[in-house]
Scaffold this active site. Structure first.
Site, PDB file in Angstrom:
ATOM      1  N   GLY A   1      39.525  43.117  34.762  1.00 38.36           N
ATOM      2  CA  GLY A   1      40.315  42.494  35.828  1.00 38.36           C
ATOM      3  C   GLY A   1      41.777  42.343  35.441  1.00 38.36           C
ATOM      4  N   SER A   2      42.023  41.952  34.206  1.00 39.93           N
ATOM      5  CA  SER A   2      43.411  41.714  33.783  1.00 39.93           C
ATOM      6  C   SER A   2      44.229  42.998  33.871  1.00 39.93           C
ATOM      7  CB  SER A   2      43.449  41.184  32.344  1.00 39.93           C
ATOM      8  OG  SER A   2      42.728  39.983  32.251  1.00 39.93           O
TER       9      SER A   2
ATOM     10  N   ASN B   1      39.115  31.256  40.601  1.00 40.04           N
ATOM     11  CA  ASN B   1      38.147  31.248  39.502  1.00 40.04           C
ATOM     12  C   ASN B   1      37.794  29.849  39.013  1.00 40.04           C
ATOM     13  OD1 ASN B   1      40.958  31.803  38.795  1.00 40.04           O
ATOM     14  ND2 ASN B   1      40.289  31.531  36.691  1.00 40.04           N
TER      15      ASN B   1
ATOM     16  N   GLN C   1      36.550  37.249  41.187  1.00 38.62           N
ATOM     17  CA  GLN C   1      35.480  36.257  41.413  1.00 38.62           C
ATOM     18  C   GLN C   1      34.654  36.570  42.661  1.00 38.62           C
ATOM     19  OE1 GLN C   1      34.416  33.646  39.544  1.00 38.62           O
ATOM     20  NE2 GLN C   1      35.902  34.104  37.944  1.00 38.62           N
TER      21      GLN C   1
ATOM     22  N   SER D   1      36.258  43.101  38.141  1.00 38.05           N
ATOM     23  CA  SER D   1      35.831  43.151  36.745  1.00 38.05           C
ATOM     24  C   SER D   1      34.307  43.063  36.680  1.00 38.05           C
ATOM     25  CB  SER D   1      36.453  41.986  35.991  1.00 38.05           C
ATOM     26  OG  SER D   1      35.960  41.956  34.675  1.00 38.05           O
TER      27      SER D   1
ATOM     28  N   HIS E   1      32.113  42.253  34.345  1.00 41.97           N
ATOM     29  CA  HIS E   1      31.371  41.181  33.668  1.00 41.97           C
ATOM     30  C   HIS E   1      31.261  39.906  34.504  1.00 41.97           C
ATOM     31  CE1 HIS E   1      34.524  38.394  31.890  1.00 41.97           C
ATOM     32  NE2 HIS E   1      35.287  39.422  32.151  1.00 41.97           N
TER      33      HIS E   1
ATOM     34  N   THR F   1      39.925  58.007  27.032  1.00 43.48           N
ATOM     35  CA  THR F   1      38.649  58.661  27.316  1.00 43.48           C
ATOM     36  C   THR F   1      37.796  57.670  28.094  1.00 43.48           C
ATOM     37  OG1 THR F   1      38.858  59.985  25.333  1.00 43.48           O
ATOM     38  CG2 THR F   1      36.631  59.748  26.262  1.00 43.48           C
TER      39      THR F   1
ATOM     40  N   CYS G   1      39.988  30.902  29.775  1.00 45.51           N
ATOM     41  CA  CYS G   1      41.246  31.347  29.201  1.00 45.51           C
ATOM     42  C   CYS G   1      42.113  30.175  28.775  1.00 45.51           C
ATOM     43  CB  CYS G   1      42.024  32.185  30.216  1.00 45.51           C
ATOM     44  SG  CYS G   1      40.968  33.173  31.247  1.00 45.51           S
TER      45      CYS G   1
HETATM   46  C1  LIG Z   1      37.892  36.812  34.794  1.00 46.95           C
HETATM   47  C2  LIG Z   1      39.043  36.959  35.717  1.00 46.95           C
HETATM   48  C3  LIG Z   1      40.063  37.885  35.459  1.00 46.95           C
HETATM   49  C4  LIG Z   1      40.120  38.689  34.178  1.00 46.95           C
HETATM   50  O1  LIG Z   1      39.150  39.691  34.147  1.00 46.95           O
HETATM   51  P1  LIG Z   1      38.852  40.405  32.727  1.00 46.95           P
HETATM   52  O2  LIG Z   1      37.929  41.510  33.062  1.00 46.95           O
HETATM   53  O3  LIG Z   1      38.205  39.349  31.888  1.00 46.95           O
HETATM   54  O4  LIG Z   1      40.157  40.857  32.197  1.00 46.95           O
HETATM   55  C5  LIG Z   1      41.076  38.022  36.380  1.00 46.95           C
HETATM   56  N1  LIG Z   1      41.090  37.299  37.509  1.00 46.95           N
HETATM   57  C6  LIG Z   1      40.131  36.404  37.794  1.00 46.95           C
HETATM   58  C7  LIG Z   1      40.178  35.656  39.076  1.00 46.95           C
HETATM   59  C8  LIG Z   1      39.080  36.200  36.910  1.00 46.95           C
HETATM   60  O5  LIG Z   1      38.139  35.306  37.196  1.00 46.95           O
END
Ligand SMILES: *Cc1c(COP(=O)(O)O)cnc(C)c1O
Length: 395
Positions: A70-71, A151, A179, A199, A201, A237, A324
């Site tokens: 996500g970042s 989040n 989210q 993202s 995860h 890759t 974070c």
């Molecule tokens: C977790 C999160 C991110 C970051 O995602 P990563 O895959 O951990 O870099 C960005 N934005 C929101 C709203 C999140 O909850």
């Protein structure tokens, strides 16, 4: 008993996604850019995953770019829009005060490079007002970026409406949907979204993989230069096993979304009702326009960190703000943005429930949070001053 109630920080992998990942690591280990059969099989896995992901959000596969999460997707989306803006002589960006740090810190960086950023206030209900977005637009605005769902407090923003306003004004619209993805219905066309971050995860896929949706015609700027992977927009890759697992996790989440959401929301509401009985407590964010698994409370007169440690002793994994920021003593920027004062924001607790949460687990959480809050207040000087009337209660 161990209850994992921190799904907004990360989620456990779905068994199907995990099996796909392992199978892919074992069998499709070829480099997708290699011309021989083994490489081409990995390429097929990658493109099949791209199609599946695109289908979930109503996009074309060519509009999906894989990232490390996500970042990275947030960074690339915002940087790309800024680059396009700069070329057109537009250097103004509109966002909100409660975005994820991946967005806020990228905007800070752009400010130091000559961009101007308007951060909209968020109301006490944790919702952004579309008319305020519209009022903030200027002739030189090149981007609006507003998250789909927050989040920390789980509030769901009026994305379609904000997107419509951006379209009308010819301004690019990015949403951090990390989210929301897999948990809420998302249709990039109907929702008027130009750029979107996700993202894996956060929806039972692996960590370190995500994607950026960029509407056809929105030219992306590279963050990573090198080979020609991802249509030349991201050299590295491709992480084929993680991408394949992400597609499985998302397809699964989307297929069961409605079926999961109703019982999950009902248990969320049971938890909210139970915790509301604790004196001088308050729910953060709108009660209805919130993610089906999100509960976020402030308890006056206690420290969120102590609460978390004692809950951990009782087998409950929770968080005070976002993962974070835990470890830092600053209160959450999200809670401050919705108008909680410092002292109150310090006593916060986020419980983000999984789809498999049970009534028994919810009742266990209610009982234990109630006991621990009472225990901590028992020797809190702040609580003593509140009780003696020396300082007034806020909640
Ligand atoms: C977790 C999160 C991110 C970051 O995602 P990563 O895959 O951990 O870099 C960005 N934005 C929101 C709203 C999140 O909850």
């Amino acid at each position: 008993m161990m209850i994992y109630a921190d799904n907004a920080a990360t989620t456990p992998m779905s068994p199907a996604a995990l099996a796909t990942m392992v199978r892919c690591l074992e069998q499709q280990y070829g480099n997708p850019s290699s011309l021989y059969e083994l490489g081409q099989r990995a390429r097929e896995v990658l493109e099949q995953a791209r199609q599946e992901i695109a289908a979930v959000i109503g996009a074309d596969p060519r509009e999906i770019l894989f990232t490390s999460g996500g970042s990275e997707a947030d960074n690339q989306a915002i940087r790309s829009a800024a680059e396009l803006g700069k070329k057109a002589g537009k250097r103004h960006i509109v966002s909100t005060a409660f975005e994820h740090h991946a967005v806020l810190h990228t905007l800070k960086r752009l400010e130091s490079e000559g961009f101007e950023v308007t951060l909209l206030d968020v109301h006490t209900d944790g919702l952004v007002r579309p008319e305020e977005v519209e009022a903030a637009l200027r002739d030189d605005t090149c981007l609006v970026t507003v998250m789909f769902a927050n989040n920390e407090i789980g509030t769901i923003q009026p994305i379609r409406e904000i997107g419509r306003i951006c379209r009308e004004h010819g301004v690019l619209f990015h949403t951090d949907a990390v989210q929301a993805m897999g948990h809420l219905p998302i249709d990039v066309k109907a929702d008027n979204i130009d750029l979107l971050s996700a993202s894996a995860h956060k929806f039972h896929g692996p960590k370190g993989i995500g994607f950026l949706y960029a509407r056809k015609g929105v030219k992306l700027t590279n963050l990573i230069e090198g080979g020609a992977q991802e249509r030349g927009k991201r050299a590295v890759t491709e992480n084929t096993p993680a991408v394949a697992a992400m597609a499985v996790a998302l397809t699964e989440a989307a297929a069961h979304r409605e079926q999961n959401a109703a019982p999950q929301s009902a248990l969320r509401d049971r938890l909210i009702a139970g915790l509301s009985k604790i004196p001088h407590s308050a729910l953060n964010g709108d009660a209805e326009k919130r993610l089906p698994g999100n509960v976020n409370f402030c308890f006056e007169g206690i420290e969120g960190e102590s609460l978390l440690l004692l809950l951990d002793d009782r087998g409950i994994c929770a968080s005070s703000g976002s993962a974070c920021t835990s470890g830092s003593l600053d209160p959450s920027h999200v809670l401050l943005a919705i108008g909680r004062v410092h002292d109150v924001a310090h006593g916060s607790l986020r419980l983000s429930l999984g789809e498999d949460i049970t009534e028994e687990q919810v009742d266990y959480i209610i009982r234990n949070v109630t006991e621990v809050v009472e225990y901590l207040r028992g020797f809190s000087p702040v609580w003593r001053d509140l009780m003696s009337g020396k300082t007034p209660f806020i909640l």
